[in-house]
Design a protein around this motif. Structure first.
Motif, PDB file in Angstrom:
ATOM      1  N   GLY A   1     -11.547   2.119   8.962  1.00 52.69           N
ATOM      2  CA  GLY A   1     -10.833   2.641  10.242  1.00 52.69           C
ATOM      3  C   GLY A   1     -10.260   4.257   9.511  1.00 52.69           C
ATOM      4  O   GLY A   1     -10.685   4.373   8.286  1.00 52.69           O
ATOM      5  N   GLY A   2     -10.174   4.574  10.066  1.00 53.63           N
ATOM      6  CA  GLY A   2      -9.864   6.072   9.671  1.00 53.63           C
ATOM      7  C   GLY A   2      -7.934   6.227   9.298  1.00 53.63           C
ATOM      8  O   GLY A   2      -7.774   4.906   9.629  1.00 53.63           O
ATOM      9  N   HIS A   3      -7.510   7.414   9.151  1.00 55.76           N
ATOM     10  CA  HIS A   3      -6.123   7.473   8.826  1.00 55.76           C
ATOM     11  C   HIS A   3      -4.654   8.001   9.572  1.00 55.76           C
ATOM     12  O   HIS A   3      -3.448   7.073   9.503  1.00 55.76           O
ATOM     13  CB  HIS A   3      -6.409   7.905   7.641  1.00 55.76           C
ATOM     14  CG  HIS A   3      -6.054   9.786   7.208  1.00 55.76           C
ATOM     15  ND1 HIS A   3      -5.500  10.536   7.859  1.00 55.76           N
ATOM     16  CD2 HIS A   3      -7.507  10.616   6.946  1.00 55.76           C
ATOM     17  CE1 HIS A   3      -6.129  11.743   7.731  1.00 55.76           C
ATOM     18  NE2 HIS A   3      -7.541  11.406   7.655  1.00 55.76           N
ATOM     19  N   ALA A   4      -5.606   7.505  10.712  1.00 57.47           N
ATOM     20  CA  ALA A   4      -4.457   8.883  11.680  1.00 57.47           C
ATOM     21  C   ALA A   4      -3.076   9.118  11.789  1.00 57.47           C
ATOM     22  O   ALA A   4      -3.072   9.209  11.838  1.00 57.47           O
ATOM     23  CB  ALA A   4      -3.954   7.320  13.102  1.00 57.47           C
ATOM     24  N   GLY A   5      -3.567  10.437  10.337  1.00 56.62           N
ATOM     25  CA  GLY A   5      -2.681  11.258   9.958  1.00 56.62           C
ATOM     26  C   GLY A   5      -1.476  10.489   8.963  1.00 56.62           C
ATOM     27  O   GLY A   5      -0.687  11.331   8.399  1.00 56.62           O
ATOM     28  N   HIS A   6      -2.271   8.867   8.714  1.00 52.07           N
ATOM     29  CA  HIS A   6      -0.810   8.761   7.632  1.00 52.07           C
ATOM     30  C   HIS A   6      -1.425   8.596   6.399  1.00 52.07           C
ATOM     31  O   HIS A   6      -2.640   8.210   6.275  1.00 52.07           O
ATOM     32  CB  HIS A   6      -1.301   7.292   8.055  1.00 52.07           C
ATOM     33  CG  HIS A   6      -0.417   6.067   7.194  1.00 52.07           C
ATOM     34  ND1 HIS A   6      -0.278   6.301   6.015  1.00 52.07           N
ATOM     35  CD2 HIS A   6       1.103   5.534   7.559  1.00 52.07           C
ATOM     36  CE1 HIS A   6       1.146   5.283   5.587  1.00 52.07           C
ATOM     37  NE2 HIS A   6       1.531   4.720   6.312  1.00 52.07           N
ATOM     38  N   ASN A   7      -1.286   9.290   5.934  1.00 54.18           N
ATOM     39  CA  ASN A   7      -1.397  10.180   4.141  1.00 54.18           C
ATOM     40  C   ASN A   7      -1.024   9.215   3.303  1.00 54.18           C
ATOM     41  O   ASN A   7      -1.945   8.712   2.211  1.00 54.18           O
ATOM     42  CB  ASN A   7       0.119  11.303   4.221  1.00 54.18           C
ATOM     43  CG  ASN A   7       0.097  11.996   4.467  1.00 54.18           C
ATOM     44  OD1 ASN A   7      -1.084  13.097   5.235  1.00 54.18           O
ATOM     45  ND2 ASN A   7       1.001  12.855   4.146  1.00 54.18           N
ATOM     46  N   GLY A   8      -0.780   8.101   3.442  1.00 54.45           N
ATOM     47  CA  GLY A   8      -1.046   6.860   2.416  1.00 54.45           C
ATOM     48  C   GLY A   8      -2.022   6.084   2.429  1.00 54.45           C
ATOM     49  O   GLY A   8      -3.245   5.935   1.572  1.00 54.45           O
TER      50      GLY A   8
END
Length: 191
Positions: free
Chosen positions: A108-115
């Motif tokens: 999946g994507g990162h959904a704005g989570h920088n980690g």
């Protein structure tokens, strides 16, 4: 015996110890305590511990690079141990899940989570297993301040049950795999 690298995401230092963004570190600390695997060896741009627990070989890793660069640490560990990305389990906070709930997924994507963004960038893929620990979303106010603030007193009172529940989930995940664990735990309220 299969080897799993379990990475808890968070920020190093006492200033961040009880912040919502450190949910991954908190779970790993609890797992470390219960499994008797000390996370103390400085390696892979983080602190690491290795040991056997419940019949599985675990490598527990807390990146010390701060959240936005945590992918470097996980990538170093994966490359050193020559493991496929499927043997990486990442535990992290998730704003889009209410506090006390947990969700699992692979890829999946990162959904704005920088980690997560850093992990996908450094690994060349986002196809690792994610244990998404719900921290809820602020009703109003800045998201950055929210994740970098400590849990509320009410949340802190429930945190031990939540952490123990996530540790149980991680144990099953390492032993039984993703499909079976998802069927039992996905979107489950652990408090």
């Amino acid at each position: 015996m299969a080897v799993k690298i379990i990475v808890g995401l968070g920020n190093p230092g006492p200033k961040y110890q009880w912040t919502r963004h450190n949910a991954g570190f908190m779970v790993l600390d609890r797992l470390s305590h219960l499994a008797g695997i000390a996370i103390s060896k400085k390696t892979f741009s983080g602190v690491c511990g290795e040991g056997n627990w419940q019949g599985e070989r675990l490598i527990l890793l807390k990146p010390q690079t701060f959240m936005n660069l945590s992918g470097r640490s996980a990538a170093e560990a994966i490359r050193f141990h020559k493991l496929p990305i499927e043997d990486l389990i990442v535990i992290h906070d998730d704003l889009d899940i209410p506090f006390g709930r947990v969700k699992l997924k692979q890829g999946g994507g990162h959904a704005g989570h920088n980690g997560l963004r850093s992990l996908a960038q450094e690994l060349g893929s986002g196809d690792f297993v994610r244990v998404r620990v719900g921290i809820g979303r602020p009703v109003h106010g800045d998201v950055v301040n929210y994740v970098l603030n400590n849990f509320s007193p009410e949340e802190m009172a429930s945190l031990p049950r939540l952490l123990d529940g996530v540790v149980d989930l991680v144990e099953m995940l390492a032993r039984e795999g993703l499909p079976k664990t998802m069927s039992l735990y996905n979107n489950k309220d652990l408090i």
